[in-house]
Write an enzyme that holds these catalytic residues in place. Structure first.
Site, PDB file in Angstrom:
ATOM      1  N   SER A   1       0.832  -1.216   0.000  1.00  0.00           N
ATOM      2  CA  SER A   1       0.000   0.000   0.000  1.00  0.00           C
ATOM      3  C   SER A   1       0.863   1.260   0.000  1.00  0.00           C
ATOM      4  O   SER A   1       0.580   2.226  -0.719  1.00  0.00           O
ATOM      5  CB  SER A   1      -0.890   0.028   1.252  1.00  0.00           C
ATOM      6  OG  SER A   1      -1.892  -0.926   1.142  1.00  0.00           O
TER       7      SER A   1
ATOM      8  N   ARG B   1     -13.706 -13.487  -1.147  1.00  0.00           N
ATOM      9  CA  ARG B   1     -12.837 -14.124  -0.145  1.00  0.00           C
ATOM     10  C   ARG B   1     -13.620 -14.951   0.866  1.00  0.00           C
ATOM     11  O   ARG B   1     -13.079 -15.902   1.433  1.00  0.00           O
ATOM     12  CB  ARG B   1     -11.984 -13.062   0.575  1.00  0.00           C
ATOM     13  CG  ARG B   1     -10.931 -12.457  -0.316  1.00  0.00           C
ATOM     14  CD  ARG B   1      -9.987 -11.532   0.439  1.00  0.00           C
ATOM     15  NE  ARG B   1      -9.128 -10.832  -0.511  1.00  0.00           N
ATOM     16  CZ  ARG B   1      -8.394  -9.771  -0.214  1.00  0.00           C
ATOM     17  NH1 ARG B   1      -8.411  -9.257   1.009  1.00  0.00           N
ATOM     18  NH2 ARG B   1      -7.627  -9.203  -1.122  1.00  0.00           N
TER      19      ARG B   1
ATOM     20  N   SER C   1     -13.250   2.465   2.893  1.00  0.00           N
ATOM     21  CA  SER C   1     -12.282   2.103   1.853  1.00  0.00           C
ATOM     22  C   SER C   1     -11.141   3.105   1.779  1.00  0.00           C
ATOM     23  O   SER C   1     -11.336   4.274   1.447  1.00  0.00           O
ATOM     24  CB  SER C   1     -12.970   2.007   0.492  1.00  0.00           C
ATOM     25  OG  SER C   1     -11.979   1.949  -0.522  1.00  0.00           O
TER      26      SER C   1
ATOM     27  N   ASP D   1      -7.344  -7.594   4.685  1.00  0.00           N
ATOM     28  CA  ASP D   1      -6.551  -8.490   3.838  1.00  0.00           C
ATOM     29  C   ASP D   1      -6.011  -9.698   4.607  1.00  0.00           C
ATOM     30  O   ASP D   1      -5.399 -10.584   4.014  1.00  0.00           O
ATOM     31  CB  ASP D   1      -5.379  -7.724   3.211  1.00  0.00           C
ATOM     32  CG  ASP D   1      -5.861  -6.669   2.231  1.00  0.00           C
ATOM     33  OD1 ASP D   1      -6.917  -6.882   1.593  1.00  0.00           O
ATOM     34  OD2 ASP D   1      -5.209  -5.620   2.117  1.00  0.00           O
TER      35      ASP D   1
HETATM   36  C1  S3P Z   1      -5.801  -0.951   0.052  1.00  0.00           C
HETATM   37  C2  S3P Z   1      -7.015  -0.850   0.672  1.00  0.00           C
HETATM   38  C3  S3P Z   1      -7.893  -1.997   0.922  1.00  0.00           C
HETATM   39  C4  S3P Z   1      -7.111  -3.309   0.813  1.00  0.00           C
HETATM   40  C5  S3P Z   1      -6.243  -3.366  -0.409  1.00  0.00           C
HETATM   41  C6  S3P Z   1      -5.229  -2.240  -0.376  1.00  0.00           C
HETATM   42  C7  S3P Z   1      -5.013   0.276  -0.168  1.00  0.00           C
HETATM   43  O1  S3P Z   1      -8.924  -2.017  -0.055  1.00  0.00           O
HETATM   44  O2  S3P Z   1      -7.979  -4.419   0.833  1.00  0.00           O
HETATM   45  O3  S3P Z   1      -5.551  -4.596  -0.490  1.00  0.00           O
HETATM   46  O4  S3P Z   1      -3.800   0.192  -0.446  1.00  0.00           O
HETATM   47  O5  S3P Z   1      -5.590   1.363  -0.070  1.00  0.00           O
HETATM   48  P1  S3P Z   1     -10.312  -1.209   0.158  1.00  0.00           P
HETATM   49  O6  S3P Z   1     -10.001   0.243   0.074  1.00  0.00           O
HETATM   50  O7  S3P Z   1     -11.170  -1.665  -1.004  1.00  0.00           O
HETATM   51  O8  S3P Z   1     -10.829  -1.658   1.475  1.00  0.00           O
END
Ligand code: S3P
Length: 373
Positions: free
Chosen positions: A14, A334, A154, A303
């Site tokens: 991320s 999932r 999110s 995750d």
């Molecule tokens: C992420 C946010 C999450 C996560 C993804 C990476 C990010 O998704 O599941 O693997 O880097 O901002 P969501 O924003 O859909 O929850």
């Protein structure tokens, strides 16, 4: 076989996406160290190269020359990476150029209206295939300031809006119901932007301070580490140390839940690098107990729920996961993948619309596992 020893993990995925995207928007030469080795991050870099960003790479260190963009002469292919597609949609919305974003078979089925709608509120002109990719970001003269209350938890949506703020030089205010990973806010703050976070609200004003050349050192990926942590928790006589790993509170859901299950976990040497908290995590085997995981726990463990489900099979008692419907909209469903595969291994597991219930402990059978791509 016990898991014993000491390991390092590649850079956090991320944070790596954000380091590339944010540095591309800032004029100058930027250094990113220990970038993630994940394919998703390579897609982000390739897309940036296709809109004119020049980069050079030596092993896991990257130099980005930011600030100058060209209109792409081909669709930007985001592979399997939802983070690439959503964050890039935000960044492109403020750039006054036209670009088409594409993805693989799985990504083109995932919901994109979650980013398209708020970006359109900001004045972006975006078309899509019934809220899915391909997404076309059309040229717009200028965006407007945004004040937005998140409809779902999110970090991708939140970050897309903040990146639209950077690329358009417009103020963005966001209110979250549950706090999601906050790497974009931390990075913007660390490099010198004016960003305030208070009571789950973020006030970002990119017009005030402009950063110069930036240096980002990326800590080990806690989500990748979670597989080793899970293994060491479950296997008798294990004692493992993972060095230089991210321990940001918004990513600590798995560790916090394991502690509630009575797992043996000690964090050593907590410290900060580029505003992110990192540490060395020691994990050793102890008997585990079932636990309840509810809606407000989900953003920080989103995750890691697949590996947590496996740990739960080895814990005494019942583990209940609820409020996790978002898991059905990931690269694969999932919840379905967890339930189907654990059933094949002989686990007592019940599927729920928004989660699952596991009764442990179970001796796992050999089985053929479907990875759902
Ligand atoms: C992420 C946010 C999450 C996560 C993804 C990476 C990010 O998704 O599941 O693997 O880097 O901002 P969501 O924003 O859909 O929850």
């Amino acid at each position: 076989m016990p898991i014993r020893g000491s390991i390092n993990i590649p850079g956090d995925k991320s944070i790596s996406h954000r380091a590339l995207l944010i540095s591309s928007l800032i004029p100058g030469e930027h250094n990113i160290k220990n970038i993630s080795t994940a394919e998703d991050v390579i897609y982000t870099l390739k897309c940036l190269n296709n809109i004119g960003i020049i980069s050079s790479r030596e092993k896991n260190n990257i130099i980005i020359h930011g600030g100058t963009f060209i209109e792409p002469n081909q669709p930007l292919f985001c592979g399997n990476s939802g983070t690439t597609m959503r964050l890039l949609s935000g960044l492109l919305s403020g750039l006054k150029l036209e670009a088409k974003l594409m993805g693989d078979e799985s990504l083109i089925k995932r919901p994109m209206n979650r980013v398209i709608n708020p970006l359109m509120q900001m004045g972006a002109d975006i078309s899509s295939n019934q809220d899915c990719a391909p997404i076309i970001i059309h040229k717009t003269n200028s965006l407007i300031d945004l004040n937005y209350s998140m409809e779902i938890a999110s970090a991708q949506v939140k970050s897309a809006l903040l990146l639209a703020g950077v690329s358009s030089d417009k103020k963005v205010v966001i209110h979250e119901q549950y706090q999601t990973r906050n790497h974009t806010e931390i990075m913007l703050d660390d490099i010198g932007y004016d960003i305030i976070t208070k009571d789950n609200s973020i006030i970002f004003n990119p017009t005030l301070n402009k950063p110069n050349n930036i240096n980002i050192d990326i800590p080990g990926d806690i989500s990748s580490a979670s597989f080793f942590i899970g293994a060491a928790c479950m296997i008798p006589n294990s004692d493992l140390r993972i060095n230089n790993v991210l321990i940001n509170d918004t990513r600590m859901g798995f560790i916090n839940i394991l502690k509630k299950m009575d797992a043996g976990i000690i964090i050593h040497n907590p410290r900060y690098i580029n505003g992110e908290k990192i540490g060395d995590i020691q994990v050793y085997y102890k008997p585990l107990y079932g636990v309840d995981i509810i809606s407000e726990d989900i953003p920080s463990i989103i995750d890691e729920l697949p590996i947590l489900s496996i740990v739960a099979t080895q814990a005494e008692g019942v583990t209940r996961v609820s409020g996790s419907e978002e898991l059905r909209y990931k690269e694969s469903d999932r919840i379905l993948a967890i339930v189907e595969n654990l059933k094949r291994m002989g686990v007592k597991i019940i599927e729920k619309k928004d989660g699952f219930v596991i009764e442990g402990p179970t001796i796992l059978n050999k089985a053929t596992i479907d990875s759902y791509d």
